[in-house]
Design a protein around this motif. Structure first.
Motif, PDB file in Angstrom:
ATOM      1  N   ASP A   1      -7.497  -2.840  -0.108  1.00 34.59           N
ATOM      2  CA  ASP A   1      -7.258  -2.258  -0.745  1.00 34.59           C
ATOM      3  C   ASP A   1      -5.863  -1.576  -1.209  1.00 34.59           C
ATOM      4  OD1 ASP A   1     -10.343  -1.336  -0.349  1.00 34.59           O
ATOM      5  OD2 ASP A   1      -9.454   0.284   0.885  1.00 34.59           O
ATOM      6  N   ALA A   2      -4.609  -1.761  -1.056  1.00 33.90           N
ATOM      7  CA  ALA A   2      -3.414  -1.931  -1.677  1.00 33.90           C
ATOM      8  C   ALA A   2      -3.160  -2.555  -2.128  1.00 33.90           C
ATOM      9  CB  ALA A   2      -2.604  -1.886  -0.048  1.00 33.90           C
ATOM     10  N   LEU A   3      -3.900  -3.893  -1.842  1.00 36.93           N
ATOM     11  CA  LEU A   3      -3.156  -5.548  -2.764  1.00 36.93           C
ATOM     12  C   LEU A   3      -4.031  -4.732  -3.950  1.00 36.93           C
ATOM     13  CD1 LEU A   3      -2.085  -8.153  -3.671  1.00 36.93           C
ATOM     14  CD2 LEU A   3      -4.546  -9.256  -2.117  1.00 36.93           C
ATOM     15  N   ASP A   4      -5.509  -4.529  -4.069  1.00 38.32           N
ATOM     16  CA  ASP A   4      -6.050  -4.163  -5.658  1.00 38.32           C
ATOM     17  C   ASP A   4      -5.147  -2.794  -5.850  1.00 38.32           C
ATOM     18  OD1 ASP A   4      -8.619  -5.542  -4.661  1.00 38.32           O
ATOM     19  OD2 ASP A   4      -9.334  -3.874  -4.359  1.00 38.32           O
TER      20      ASP A   4
ATOM     21  N   TRP B   1       7.749   8.379   4.061  1.00 36.28           N
ATOM     22  CA  TRP B   1       6.884   9.182   4.498  1.00 36.28           C
ATOM     23  C   TRP B   1       7.368  10.915   5.347  1.00 36.28           C
ATOM     24  CZ3 TRP B   1       6.153   4.135   5.134  1.00 36.28           C
ATOM     25  CH2 TRP B   1       5.262   3.440   3.652  1.00 36.28           C
ATOM     26  N   ALA B   2       7.074  12.150   5.354  1.00 34.65           N
ATOM     27  CA  ALA B   2       7.110  13.121   5.922  1.00 34.65           C
ATOM     28  C   ALA B   2       6.035  13.352   6.927  1.00 34.65           C
ATOM     29  CB  ALA B   2       6.868  14.265   4.895  1.00 34.65           C
TER      30      ALA B   2
ATOM     31  N   GLY C   1       1.130   5.374  -1.021  1.00 33.87           N
ATOM     32  CA  GLY C   1       0.742   6.743  -0.369  1.00 33.87           C
ATOM     33  C   GLY C   1       1.756   7.394   0.638  1.00 33.87           C
ATOM     34  N   CYS C   2       3.094   6.840  -0.378  1.00 33.67           N
ATOM     35  CA  CYS C   2       4.009   7.125   0.785  1.00 33.67           C
ATOM     36  C   CYS C   2       5.033   8.466  -0.305  1.00 33.67           C
ATOM     37  CB  CYS C   2       5.558   6.197   0.734  1.00 33.67           C
ATOM     38  SG  CYS C   2       5.856   6.008  -0.964  1.00 33.67           S
ATOM     39  N   ASP C   3       5.431   9.568   0.175  1.00 33.77           N
ATOM     40  CA  ASP C   3       5.977  10.758   0.203  1.00 33.77           C
ATOM     41  C   ASP C   3       7.431  10.024  -1.130  1.00 33.77           C
ATOM     42  OD1 ASP C   3       4.085  12.512   1.375  1.00 33.77           O
ATOM     43  OD2 ASP C   3       4.964  11.469   2.700  1.00 33.77           O
TER      44      ASP C   3
END
Length: 456
Positions: free
Chosen positions: A37-40, A165-166, A71-73
């Motif tokens: 999914d991340a690669l996509d 990430w928080a 999805g990092c902050d």
């Protein structure tokens, strides 16, 4: 009974091992799905920062894409400059931090990056023994887990992408870190392309500024006199040329003008052209005569040539010049030539000035540049040019050249139509380029001084 116990134990062990195996398989599959999914998302996101323009815009797009992909902050991109990091961009952008001004000493981080060139996970950036992370991440007290990924070019780290990430996040697997690696590889290409394009734009802007200094907008404040100029680069348009031109008003309704051409192309030719133009202007403002002016310009050319010779043995710097003085009230002109084509006199017809040129500048210490006096007609014009225009071919692939006679015929057509503006000069060169089927081989510089008929 013993056999039954063994069977029971074997069944329990097998069940436990099966559960463990199934759990490992499930985790592996879950990681594989997340990685896929991340690669996509990487594939979807990378065009967004490849399409941006400046290095700053690309850096910001990379940070935005990193947040959307992983999805990092917080995501920050740094340029590695010696032992310092320079913050290029951060997402989200914090206006009061001055992103492009942040510089951070990083010798320890540099050493860590040199030893480990792959993405690295940091479980808690607050831990004193954790791998180092830039202050743009650690200065935010809400950030806990992070990944830092060197951006490599030719195997060397040139930038650093940091994501945080928080909240505590589990350590990513090898596949997920591989996706991060793939992302920064795309980022490296995008940054390199942006920096290359930016450098090309800067070179082009420098080229334009330098060429403008050689062939500026020329105007003279003398009643009844109009001046038009044109510069057109040849096929070697990204090589600086040595053509130069200028004109200025003198007391008593007089006009001084010059046109010149330094041999060759490139920075040395352009620098000498700029020096000759500046020197001519200083001499003309002091009302120095034509002969003394050419002697001074010759000494300058010899000096610059000697300097170039020391750096590149066998490299000679020469220049041709046409200088003139016009006494507008008396309709008289003095013309002196240093290896340059003679100007055309425009009146009842168009004819070249009959004057044998003196030696080119830079050939010898002594030279004779005797001027010739011209009597100008009531409606007059003087057309000065560099030899790039008379070298135009008459047709594509034809060996025959335009020559002075052909140029005089074209200029006569302009003069008959009172077409004496810069736009008319551009139309002349356009017609010659169309006839030969493409740009002229050499640069072309034109200067037309007229008694005002037809406008300037």
């Amino acid at each position: 009974a013993a056999v039954l116990v063994v069977w029971v134990l074997a069944g329990l062990v097998t069940g436990m091992l099966g559960d463990r195996y199934r759990s490992q398989v499930a985790r592996a599959l879950d990681e594989a799905h997340r990685s896929r999914d991340a690669l996509d998302r990487v594939v979807e996101a990378t065009p967004s920062f490849h399409a941006r323009g400046s290095t700053a815009a690309v850096a910001r797009a990379i940070c935005d894409a990193a947040r959307a992909t992983f999805g990092c902050d917080l995501a920050a991109l740094f340029a590695i400059e010696g032992e310092r990091l320079r913050l290029l961009a951060r997402s989200p952008f914090l206006a009061n931090t001055g992103d492009r001004l942040v510089m951070e000493p990083s010798p320890e981080l540099q050493r860590e990056l040199a030893e480990y060139l792959l993405p690295r996970f940091i479980a808690d950036v607050r831990a004193p023994d954790s791998p180092r992370v830039p202050r743009a991440i650690t200065s935010d007290p809400d950030q806990i887990s992070a990944v830092r990924a060197p951006v490599l070019l030719d195997g060397q780290p040139v930038a650093l992408l940091a994501m945080s990430w928080a909240r505590p996040v589990p350590e990513p697997g090898r596949g997920e870190l591989g996706v991060v690696q793939r992302f920064v590889e795309h980022a490296a290409v995008a940054l390199a392309q942006a920096q290359r394009a930016e450098a090309q734009r800067e070179v082009a802007a420098l080229y334009r500024r330098f060429q403008t200094s050689l062939v500026p907008e020329v105007a003279v404040d003398v009643p009844g006199v109009a001046v038009a100029t044109l510069y057109r680069p040849g096929e070697r348009r990204m090589l600086l040329g040595g053509d130069f031109v200028d004109a200025l008003a003198r007391p008593g309704g007089r006009v001084a003008a010059v046109i010149g051409d330094v041999t060759g192309h490139g920075p040395d030719a352009a620098a000498l052209g700029a020096s000759l133009r500046a020197a001519w202007r200083a001499l003309a403002l002091r009302d120095t005569g034509l002969v003394e002016t050419l002697r001074t310009l010759n000494r300058l050319t010899l000096d610059e040539g000697a300097r170039a010779e020391r750096g590149d043995p066998g490299f000679a710097m020469l220049a041709t010049v046409c200088a003139l003085e016009i006494d507008v009230p008396d309709r008289r002109a003095l013309v002196a030539l240093a290896g340059h084509p003679a100007p055309l006199v425009l009146g009842a017809g168009v004819t070249p000035v009959r004057l044998a040129p003196g030696p080119m500048l830079g050939l010898a210490d002594d030279g004779e540049w005797a001027p010739r006096e011209l009597l100008l007609p009531r409606d007059w014009g003087l057309f000065l040019y560099t030899d790039g225009i008379i070298e135009a071919r008459l047709a594509p692939g034809e060996p025959a050249r335009l020559g002075v006679a052909g140029l005089a015929a074209h200029v006569a057509g302009l003069w008959a139509r009172q077409a004496t503006s810069a736009a008319d000069l551009a139309a002349l060169v356009d017609a010659l380029q169309e006839a030969q089927g493409g740009p002229l081989a050499d640069d072309v510089t034109l200067l037309l001084v007229t008694s005002g008929r037809g406008g300037g």
